[in-house]
Scaffold this motif. Structure first.
Motif, PDB file in Angstrom:
ATOM      1  N   THR A 177      27.749  80.765  14.116  1.00  0.00           N
ATOM      2  CA  THR A 177      28.392  81.617  15.104  1.00  0.00           C
ATOM      3  C   THR A 177      29.497  80.821  15.782  1.00  0.00           C
ATOM      4  O   THR A 177      29.605  79.617  15.601  1.00  0.00           O
ATOM      5  CB  THR A 177      27.389  82.100  16.171  1.00  0.00           C
ATOM      6  OG1 THR A 177      26.875  80.951  16.853  1.00  0.00           O
ATOM      7  CG2 THR A 177      26.250  82.876  15.554  1.00  0.00           C
ATOM      8  N   ALA A 178      30.289  81.516  16.566  1.00  0.00           N
ATOM      9  CA  ALA A 178      31.315  80.861  17.378  1.00  0.00           C
ATOM     10  C   ALA A 178      31.025  81.198  18.832  1.00  0.00           C
ATOM     11  O   ALA A 178      30.407  82.230  19.122  1.00  0.00           O
ATOM     12  CB  ALA A 178      32.704  81.360  16.981  1.00  0.00           C
ATOM     13  N   THR A 204      29.481  93.611  10.579  1.00  0.00           N
ATOM     14  CA  THR A 204      30.080  93.671  11.909  1.00  0.00           C
ATOM     15  C   THR A 204      30.430  92.261  12.369  1.00  0.00           C
ATOM     16  O   THR A 204      29.877  91.276  11.881  1.00  0.00           O
ATOM     17  CB  THR A 204      29.134  94.263  12.984  1.00  0.00           C
ATOM     18  OG1 THR A 204      28.028  93.366  13.175  1.00  0.00           O
ATOM     19  CG2 THR A 204      28.634  95.640  12.626  1.00  0.00           C
ATOM     20  N   ILE A 205      31.342  92.215  13.322  1.00  0.00           N
ATOM     21  CA  ILE A 205      31.495  91.044  14.179  1.00  0.00           C
ATOM     22  C   ILE A 205      31.033  91.540  15.540  1.00  0.00           C
ATOM     23  O   ILE A 205      31.522  92.561  16.041  1.00  0.00           O
ATOM     24  CB  ILE A 205      32.960  90.555  14.248  1.00  0.00           C
ATOM     25  CG1 ILE A 205      33.492  90.244  12.845  1.00  0.00           C
ATOM     26  CG2 ILE A 205      33.061  89.343  15.165  1.00  0.00           C
ATOM     27  CD1 ILE A 205      32.727  89.177  12.091  1.00  0.00           C
ATOM     28  N   THR A 206      30.053  90.883  16.118  1.00  0.00           N
ATOM     29  CA  THR A 206      29.450  91.327  17.366  1.00  0.00           C
ATOM     30  C   THR A 206      29.602  90.238  18.426  1.00  0.00           C
ATOM     31  O   THR A 206      29.244  89.088  18.188  1.00  0.00           O
ATOM     32  CB  THR A 206      27.959  91.658  17.160  1.00  0.00           C
ATOM     33  OG1 THR A 206      27.850  92.676  16.152  1.00  0.00           O
ATOM     34  CG2 THR A 206      27.298  92.139  18.426  1.00  0.00           C
ATOM     35  N   ALA A 229      31.596  83.013   8.598  1.00  0.00           N
ATOM     36  CA  ALA A 229      31.336  82.689   9.997  1.00  0.00           C
ATOM     37  C   ALA A 229      32.618  82.875  10.805  1.00  0.00           C
ATOM     38  O   ALA A 229      33.705  82.585  10.327  1.00  0.00           O
ATOM     39  CB  ALA A 229      30.849  81.252  10.115  1.00  0.00           C
ATOM     40  N   PRO A 230      32.508  83.362  12.041  1.00  0.00           N
ATOM     41  CA  PRO A 230      33.697  83.519  12.868  1.00  0.00           C
ATOM     42  C   PRO A 230      34.140  82.195  13.486  1.00  0.00           C
ATOM     43  O   PRO A 230      33.386  81.229  13.533  1.00  0.00           O
ATOM     44  CB  PRO A 230      33.235  84.491  13.954  1.00  0.00           C
ATOM     45  CG  PRO A 230      31.760  84.300  14.031  1.00  0.00           C
ATOM     46  CD  PRO A 230      31.307  83.895  12.656  1.00  0.00           C
ATOM     47  N   LEU A 231      35.371  82.195  13.978  1.00  0.00           N
ATOM     48  CA  LEU A 231      35.942  81.068  14.699  1.00  0.00           C
ATOM     49  C   LEU A 231      36.679  81.644  15.896  1.00  0.00           C
ATOM     50  O   LEU A 231      37.370  82.648  15.762  1.00  0.00           O
ATOM     51  CB  LEU A 231      36.933  80.311  13.804  1.00  0.00           C
ATOM     52  CG  LEU A 231      37.747  79.255  14.533  1.00  0.00           C
ATOM     53  CD1 LEU A 231      37.175  77.878  14.232  1.00  0.00           C
ATOM     54  CD2 LEU A 231      39.201  79.333  14.120  1.00  0.00           C
ATOM     55  N   VAL A 232      36.525  81.044  17.081  1.00  0.00           N
ATOM     56  CA  VAL A 232      37.237  81.526  18.268  1.00  0.00           C
ATOM     57  C   VAL A 232      38.133  80.422  18.791  1.00  0.00           C
ATOM     58  O   VAL A 232      37.713  79.266  18.915  1.00  0.00           O
ATOM     59  CB  VAL A 232      36.258  82.032  19.365  1.00  0.00           C
ATOM     60  CG1 VAL A 232      35.327  80.934  19.844  1.00  0.00           C
ATOM     61  CG2 VAL A 232      37.002  82.654  20.526  1.00  0.00           C
ATOM     62  N   THR A 233      39.395  80.785  19.061  1.00  0.00           N
ATOM     63  CA  THR A 233      40.362  79.842  19.613  1.00  0.00           C
ATOM     64  C   THR A 233      41.545  80.611  20.194  1.00  0.00           C
ATOM     65  O   THR A 233      41.917  81.660  19.662  1.00  0.00           O
ATOM     66  CB  THR A 233      40.856  78.835  18.547  1.00  0.00           C
ATOM     67  OG1 THR A 233      41.689  77.862  19.162  1.00  0.00           O
ATOM     68  CG2 THR A 233      41.592  79.507  17.419  1.00  0.00           C
ATOM     69  N   ASN A 234      42.092  80.122  21.283  1.00  0.00           N
ATOM     70  CA  ASN A 234      43.305  80.691  21.876  1.00  0.00           C
ATOM     71  C   ASN A 234      43.242  82.207  22.075  1.00  0.00           C
ATOM     72  O   ASN A 234      44.211  82.907  21.835  1.00  0.00           O
ATOM     73  CB  ASN A 234      44.529  80.328  21.037  1.00  0.00           C
ATOM     74  CG  ASN A 234      44.770  78.836  21.000  1.00  0.00           C
ATOM     75  OD1 ASN A 234      44.521  78.140  21.980  1.00  0.00           O
ATOM     76  ND2 ASN A 234      45.222  78.340  19.874  1.00  0.00           N
TER      77      ASN A 234
END
Length: 169
Positions: free
Chosen positions: A49-50, A94-96, A118-123
């Motif tokens: 996860t992210a 889904t992306i939840t 897998a997701p990645l979160v940034t900016n």
């Protein structure tokens, strides 16, 4: 298909949330099959996860499977993908986004096909992806490139997308 938050010091569960399709999960395998069980064997919450210290972002893949047990004339049990359980034949996802402190779902972005990423979160953005229909956007070779001189059976390709981390749009 269950997301958990654990206390980092004690390991106690702070919250858990079902995310993804859960259908017929209590059925038992039989020689004639269990009936379609979702999420299946290789699906559910993806491995990683992210998070951005406020929100956790989960990729979920859903696909139905039928579980068969043995009878006296068979050698082994088996699991069969239920390719006719959904129109596209391979499932969805889904992306939840879940609030880390409360466990409340902030938003859900449905995908037509399984995420398998897998997701990645940034900016301020969440990057993830999903597989596509077989042979789309192009036929692939065993090396994964379009128009290769060495061909292989058509396999799903994939796309990458970016979502607003706060809204899922």
């Amino acid at each position: 298909d269950i997301a958990y938050a654990l206390d980092g010091q004690t390991g106690n569960i702070l919250w858990n949330k079902t995310i993804g399709i859960q259908q017929n999960i209590s059925s038992n395998p039989s020689p004639k099959g269990s009936g379609i069980v979702w999420p299946g064997t290789h699906n559910g919450v993806e491995a990683y996860t992210a998070n951005d210290n406020q929100t956790a972002y989960f990729a979920v893949s859903n696909m139905g499977f039928n579980f068969f047990s043995t009878n006296s004339s068979e050698k082994g049990a088996r699991v069969v993908p239920a390719m006719d359980a959904i129109d596209n034949g391979i499932g969805n996802g889904t992306i939840t986004a879940i609030d880390i402190n409360t466990g409340n779902i902030k938003w859900v972005y449905p995908t037509e096909f399984p995420t398998w990423a897998a997701p990645l979160v940034t900016n301020g953005l969440v990057f993830s992806g999903h597989v596509t229909a077989i042979g789309k956007p192009y036929a692939t070779s065993q090396f994964g490139g379009p128009n290769s001189p060495t061909s292989a059976p058509l396999v799903p390709s994939g796309i990458i997308f970016a979502l607003d981390k706060d809204t899922g749009k």
